[in-house]
Design a protein around this motif. Structure first.
Motif, PDB file in Angstrom:
ATOM      1  N   UNK A  61      -3.983  19.217 -21.989  1.00  7.82           N
ATOM      2  CA  UNK A  61      -2.973  18.302 -22.524  1.00  7.82           C
ATOM      3  C   UNK A  61      -1.580  18.915 -22.421  1.00  7.82           C
ATOM      4  N   UNK A  62      -1.551  20.239 -22.201  1.00  7.92           N
ATOM      5  CA  UNK A  62      -0.314  20.975 -21.905  1.00  7.92           C
ATOM      6  C   UNK A  62       0.684  20.984 -23.088  1.00  7.92           C
ATOM      7  N   UNK A  63       0.155  20.968 -24.319  1.00  8.49           N
ATOM      8  CA  UNK A  63       1.038  21.074 -25.485  1.00  8.49           C
ATOM      9  C   UNK A  63       1.578  22.488 -25.637  1.00  8.49           C
ATOM     10  N   UNK A  64       0.811  23.442 -25.058  1.00 11.88           N
ATOM     11  CA  UNK A  64       1.225  24.847 -25.138  1.00 11.88           C
ATOM     12  C   UNK A  64       1.805  25.269 -23.799  1.00 11.88           C
ATOM     13  N   UNK A  65       3.031  25.793 -23.796  1.00  9.04           N
ATOM     14  CA  UNK A  65       3.676  26.244 -22.571  1.00  9.04           C
ATOM     15  C   UNK A  65       3.688  27.768 -22.562  1.00  9.04           C
ATOM     16  N   UNK A  66       3.113  28.330 -21.497  1.00  6.14           N
ATOM     17  CA  UNK A  66       3.025  29.789 -21.364  1.00  6.14           C
ATOM     18  C   UNK A  66       4.119  30.238 -20.414  1.00  6.14           C
ATOM     19  N   UNK A  67       5.237  30.692 -20.985  1.00  2.88           N
ATOM     20  CA  UNK A  67       6.424  30.961 -20.185  1.00  2.88           C
ATOM     21  C   UNK A  67       6.418  32.340 -19.548  1.00  2.88           C
ATOM     22  N   UNK A  68       5.794  33.285 -20.212  1.00  2.00           N
ATOM     23  CA  UNK A  68       5.866  34.657 -19.704  1.00  2.00           C
ATOM     24  C   UNK A  68       4.480  35.151 -19.317  1.00  2.00           C
ATOM     25  N   UNK A  69       4.518  36.265 -18.588  1.00  2.00           N
ATOM     26  CA  UNK A  69       3.262  36.889 -18.177  1.00  2.00           C
ATOM     27  C   UNK A  69       2.448  37.320 -19.388  1.00  2.00           C
ATOM     28  N   UNK A  70       3.137  37.855 -20.408  1.00  2.00           N
ATOM     29  CA  UNK A  70       2.430  38.326 -21.596  1.00  2.00           C
ATOM     30  C   UNK A  70       1.723  37.178 -22.312  1.00  2.00           C
ATOM     31  N   UNK A  71       2.411  36.036 -22.403  1.00  2.00           N
ATOM     32  CA  UNK A  71       1.798  34.883 -23.050  1.00  2.00           C
ATOM     33  C   UNK A  71       0.565  34.397 -22.279  1.00  2.00           C
ATOM     34  N   UNK A  72       0.704  34.414 -20.946  1.00  2.00           N
ATOM     35  CA  UNK A  72      -0.419  33.963 -20.110  1.00  2.00           C
ATOM     36  C   UNK A  72      -1.607  34.905 -20.233  1.00  2.00           C
ATOM     37  N   UNK A  73      -1.353  36.201 -20.267  1.00  2.00           N
ATOM     38  CA  UNK A  73      -2.440  37.159 -20.415  1.00  2.00           C
ATOM     39  C   UNK A  73      -3.069  37.066 -21.803  1.00  2.00           C
ATOM     40  N   UNK A  74      -2.246  36.794 -22.818  1.00  2.00           N
ATOM     41  CA  UNK A  74      -2.762  36.643 -24.183  1.00  2.00           C
ATOM     42  C   UNK A  74      -3.642  35.393 -24.279  1.00  2.00           C
TER      43      UNK A  74
END
Length: 658
Positions: free
Chosen positions: A533-546
């Motif tokens: 649904x894409x309510x969460x936006x992962x802007x950085x590499x750290x967020x994506x890895x988390x």
């Protein structure tokens, strides 16, 4: 009556060889010979030939008396005495000798006899023929066997004399020649067989009485054939010479007579029971219990008899039987389903067995269908012809689903318990369909599809309240709250699920497993739907890895919970792990490879799913996304459509615009 002078001239290709007696010489009326001595010699040769054939080596009449000692003087009986004592072969030989003496002369002069002599001989022949036919009519009387054997010897003698008289012109023969004893014998035997079958069908003794008069007639006639053929093999066969082939002759006559009787019966207005009984005799009893009796195997060629009924008549009977059987089965299935419905409407709690709810509907249906198929196989003698009966099972399953839907919509007491009980019946029916190897692939697929729809209706009823109770936890998935504390959000979800599993305790274990598997699948698709649904936006590499790490942990905890509770869908554990890998990777090239791997693993993964997944990684440029998107077509072509069950096709995703 005078017999003209004649001689017998044979063609070169019909010259008589030693032991032969069946060739037919050509008769030529000769002109008056100028050599009286030559003419006299010719007549002597003819007379000698006839007498040699008939009297020098006479066939022994078994009914003739045999002296106890060589010194005893045998008693010579005349024709009348032989006839009275049933020495038919000897009586016949006496008449044959009189016939030769009466009609053939060794001198140049024509035979001189009075009409009284001829009339007396003719009368004697008629008396003999009467005794022969009486002996044949009494063939099945064991005390008549010696007389029958003597009669058969006489018939062979007469057949031989007929053949020789037929070498002459009609005006040169006695007026009773040819006698055609063999032809009359065969006709009379046919009448004997027909009479015995008719009498068996009309027997009023009460033996073999069945539910209808038609069935009784068929049974009695069949058993009469069974008994009579055994008598033919054990007793009557010994009275005949091999050339009669009497066992096969009787088998053919009984076969034809039975066929005629069955044809007559099928023209009447017969019901299902009578139709089934006739077909059972044709396809099973007649072959197995009559014609292929062990005692008859080496004497009767049953394969040469052909079908009892013409193909068109047989097909008509089979169609009548199948149509009526389908109607009867449909009525019974409807009645069984109605009885189940009445239990629901009476608000009765389903039966408990070993601490889980059960319904007997499935087992009752399977038992009745099996019995119907078993009887039909015996009746039709063919497994394939019975398969159309199983289409009634599809109609039943459709009706069953409608009834379940009505149960679910209603507000009866014990609805959930009855649904759980009926899951047992539905599973039994599915397993029954899967195990029937004789079903065609199309029929099996159709039946299983209907049964799956029925099962899914029950699952939906039981699982919908669970999903409703988890909405609060679902809404937190893939939000900022989840990212900052996924352990707590997912933990809350798992804790609530554990409580829900307790509601399945009164389900039969195998049905409980199926329901847990379905819940496992639905929860995973809901998890991925929330993610995309894409309510969460992962802007950085750290967020994506988390997020990838949280995804892996959630996958482990959720799948462990379901596996511990009986889920067999272990393949679901890899879905979130592969999606996590897409989130973790940063290089466009490696992303392309991972997406390609994902597409090959899940052929139902669409472009819309891929774009929704990539849009979670907001640091990807539009050109990177277009590049990855362009590689999707090639990877789709080499994917394996049957690798795993459909998953992403169940995940609804809104259209994504680049």
């Amino acid at each position: 009556m005078m017999v003209k002078s004649f001689n017998l001239v044979k063609r070169k290709d019909e010259q008589e060889s030693p032991g032969a007696g069946t060739s037919a010489p050509v008769v030529e009326q000769t002109e008056k010979s100028s050599d009286p001595d030559k003419k006299r010699k010719m007549k002597i040769q003819i007379l000698s030939k006839i007498k040699t054939k008939f009297f020098l080596k006479p066939q022994k009449d078994p009914a003739d008396g045999i002296p106890d000692t060589q010194s005893e003087i045998p008693v010579v009986l005349d024709f009348t005495q032989n006839l009275q004592q049933h020495h038919l072969a000897e009586a016949d030989r006496q008449l044959l000798e009189q016939e030769v003496n009466l009609f053939i002369s060794e001198s140049d002069e024509p035979c001189a006899y009075s009409e009284n002599d001829e009339d007396k001989l003719h009368t004697n022949y008629e008396s003999l023929m009467l005794q022969l036919w009486l002996a044949i009519e009494d063939s099945f009387n064991k005390e008549n066997q010696e007389t029958l054997r003597s009669a058969m010897t006489a018939i062979l003698q007469e057949e031989q004399r007929d053949r020789h008289w037929m070498e002459l012109d009609e005006e040169q023969r006695p007026r009773w020649r040819p006698l055609r004893c063999r032809q009359i014998h065969d006709t009379l035997l046919k009448k004997v067989v027909e009479l015995r079958l008719r009498q068996a069908g009309e027997d009023e003794s009460g033996a073999n009485d069945l539910s209808t008069s038609l069935n009784t007639k068929v049974c009695r006639m069949g058993k009469q054939i069974q008994r009579d053929l055994l008598i033919v093999v054990k007793d009557i066969q010994g009275c005949y010479s091999p050339e009669f082939n009497v066992c096969n002759m009787y088998a053919e006559l009984y076969h034809q007579a039975f066929s005629t009787k069955l044809m007559e019966l099928t023209r009447s207005n017969i019901d299902l029971e009578e139709c089934a009984y006739i077909l059972s005799w044709i396809n099973t009893y007649y072959l197995d219990n009559v014609m292929q009796q062990k005692e008859l195997e080496s004497h009767i060629n049953s394969e040469s008899l052909g079908a009892l009924l013409p193909e068109e008549t047989l097909r008509s009977l089979e169609e009548q039987y199948l149509s009526c059987t389908e109607v009867e089965l449909s009525k019974w299935l409807s009645k069984a389903l109605k009885k189940e419905e009445e239990c629901w409407q009476d608000e009765q709690a389903p039966e408990l067995f070993d601490e889980y709810f059960i319904s007997n509907l499935g087992l009752d249906v399977i038992h009745f269908v099996n019995e119907t198929m078993k009887i039909s196989r015996t009746t039709l003698g063919n497994e394939d012809k019975c398969q159309r009966i199983l289409y009634q099972l599809d109609n039943f399953l459709v009706s069953y689903k409608k009834c379940i839907d009505e149960l679910i919509k209603g507000k009866h007491k014990h609805v959930a318990d009855n649904v759980k009980a009926n899951l047992v019946s539905i599973k039994q029916l599915r397993e029954y369909i899967e195990e029937r190897q004789s079903l065609s692939a199309d029929m099996r697929a159709a039946l299983l599809s209907t049964a799956a729809d029925l099962r899914d209706s029950c699952h939906k009823y039981l699982l919908s309240p669970i999903h409703s109770g988890l909405k609060k936890q679902y809404k937190k998935l893939w939000t900022q709250v989840w990212l900052s504390g996924s352990h707590e959000v997912t933990g809350d979800l798992i804790m609530n699920l554990e409580d829900k599993f307790q509601h399945f305790s009164n389900l039969k274990p195998s049905c409980r497993e199926d329901l847990v598997c379905q819940l496992h699948f639905e929860l995973m698709t809901e998890y991925v739907r929330r993610m995309m649904k894409r309510k969460l936006k992962l802007k950085t590499r750290d967020e994506q890895e988390a997020a990838a790490q949280a995804l892996c942990e959630d996958s482990e905890r959720i799948n462990t919970l379901f596996t511990d509770n009986g889920s067999r869908e272990k393949w679901l554990s890899s879905v979130l792990l592969q999606l996590a890998e897409v989130l973790r990777l940063q290089e466009t090239g490696t992303l392309e490879l991972e997406i390609a791997t994902l597409v090959r693993a899940y052929p139902d993964l669409s472009e819309r799913h891929i774009l929704a997944l990539l849009q979670l990684k907001t640091n990807l440029s539009s050109s990177d996304v277009r590049c990855i998107r362009g590689s999707l077509t090639d990877n789709k072509e080499i994917s394996k459509p049957e690798a795993v069950p459909q998953f992403f096709s169940k995940v609804q995703v809104k259209r994504v615009f680049l």
